[in-house]
Design a protein around this motif. Sequence first.
Motif, short mmCIF file in Angstrom:
data_model
loop_
_atom_site.label_atom_id
_atom_site.label_comp_id
_atom_site.label_asym_id
_atom_site.label_seq_id
_atom_site.Cartn_x
_atom_site.Cartn_y
_atom_site.Cartn_z
N UNK A 1 0.83 -1.06 -0.12
CA UNK A 1 -0.08 -0.03 -0.10
C UNK A 1 0.78 1.39 -0.06
N UNK A 2 1.87 1.22 0.98
CA UNK A 2 3.03 2.46 1.04
C UNK A 2 3.43 2.59 -0.79
N UNK A 3 3.82 1.50 -1.27
CA UNK A 3 4.49 1.65 -2.40
C UNK A 3 3.52 2.12 -3.34
N UNK A 4 2.06 1.73 -3.52
CA UNK A 4 1.38 2.14 -4.31
C UNK A 4 1.24 3.55 -4.22
N UNK A 5 1.04 4.15 -3.10
CA UNK A 5 0.79 5.38 -2.93
C UNK A 5 2.03 6.32 -3.45
N UNK B 1 1.73 -3.11 -7.92
CA UNK B 1 1.63 -2.86 -6.09
C UNK B 1 0.24 -2.76 -5.63
N UNK B 2 -0.58 -1.63 -6.51
CA UNK B 2 -1.94 -1.67 -6.05
C UNK B 2 -2.58 -2.74 -5.93
N UNK B 3 -2.69 -3.59 -7.05
CA UNK B 3 -3.11 -4.85 -6.98
C UNK B 3 -2.94 -5.91 -5.97
N UNK B 4 -1.63 -5.77 -5.84
CA UNK B 4 -1.04 -6.84 -4.59
C UNK B 4 -1.80 -6.43 -3.23
#
Lengths: 253, 221
Positions: free
Chosen positions: A61-65, A100-103
């Motif tokens: 989640x951190x990486x997605x943002x 990353x968002x999908x993960x």
Amino acid sequence: MLSTLANPARFMRISGVALPWLGSASAVVLALGLVWSLVLAPPDYQQGESVRIMFIHVPAAWMALSVYLFVAIASAVALVWRHPLAEIAAQAAAPIGAAFTLICLATGSLWGRPMWGAWWVWDARLTSVLVLFFLYLGYIALVNAFDDASRGGRAGSLLALVGIVNLPIIKFSVDWWNTLHQPASVLRLGGPTIDASMLVPLFVMAVGFALLFAWLLLLRMRTALNERKARALRLYGVPDREQPIPAARPAWR
Amino acid sequence: MHPFLGLIRHDLRLAGRQGGDIGLVLGFFVLAVILFPFGIGPEPELLRRVAAGIIWVAALLAAVLSLDRLFAADYADGGLDLIALSAMPLELAVLAKGAAHWLTTGLPLVVVSPVLALFVDLDPAALPSLVLGLLLGTPAMSLIGAIAAALSLGARRPGVLLTLLVLPLYLPPLIFGTAAVEASLSAEGARAHLLLLAALTLAALPLAPLAAAAALRQALD
């Protein structure tokens, strides 16, 4: 720093050196983090063993943002300074961020089933992350929607900047609305509310994810640059190596 | 006449003479709402519960349907180049285009919505907040839609792309619009949600033309 790397040739040289280091560093840190978080870290007193999903979910989640922020900043740099590498960087980063968002969504769903009793809940945090996923998809689709690649790049850059309004909504959705998703427990005033035995492996995983992103980003940027070089060479009439070189014909006739 | 008003009048006149576009959007809106009772069953309690959501979603889809012709015709026949070359700032031209789009799609939807509310058995007490919500929210949808329409100009499959770009950005008006109807039936009152809808439109009013004009400049390069 930025202007030093602005030269694609210099970027290729430096990134070529950095690539194997980043790749092996992310492999080592991720291996360490996975063993630590999935085996060594203690189970939660309430959630039991399913808390281990969080060691993947939270860094994803951190990486997605962060990756979306990276795409937006790179897009702004590309629009303002016409930086040759910024647009390539934004386009190379977007699919990684979407992954990353999908993960994040998938692991959250797997965790939510035993904990909340539902695969999916329409609460503000989940909905806004889903919107982030669609923003990534929209960006990727827009970049590839034009016959003229530079037009797609600039349109995508604008869209990335428009979509940035979603980032504060995601970050603060758990504070603004009464959500099922728990409020921030790591980056908050008054320090984290997580015990060090879980916090340390969480940070190790986060560092591993960040290194993985850097490695994939450089890899994809180098591929994009090489593709452009190959296309340019083909435009100038340099034949592919597989094809036989046509018989020489004087150009002046 | 100021070129801003002239552009609005030009677009309105085109829409009036062609006629089909307004009819298409309204027809889609009505049909989409009427299909729901067939799909989920005619029980009044069930319909009343989801009425606001049905109307808002149908209005949103009807607005998306009409977005692709916001700039496409002018882009194809070169009129957009003339508008960009004129003395009027392109941002103002986008605002005029958006206003004309709202007058030909958003406003008719608002006008028809009370009739459709009867079909889905909306609580009469909630009707004012539905109509007021649509009135406040549809301008934001036209303005945000202008950004997506400008970005997708000249794309290979603009229709699908436009939908993908615009739907995430349409969620805030949808959320606050349906929440306003919901809240008007409780002690909470619709005021807070309607104010948020108005805030969305007011924020989009200066920001969306900036972004859309930047996108148009890229398209016309």
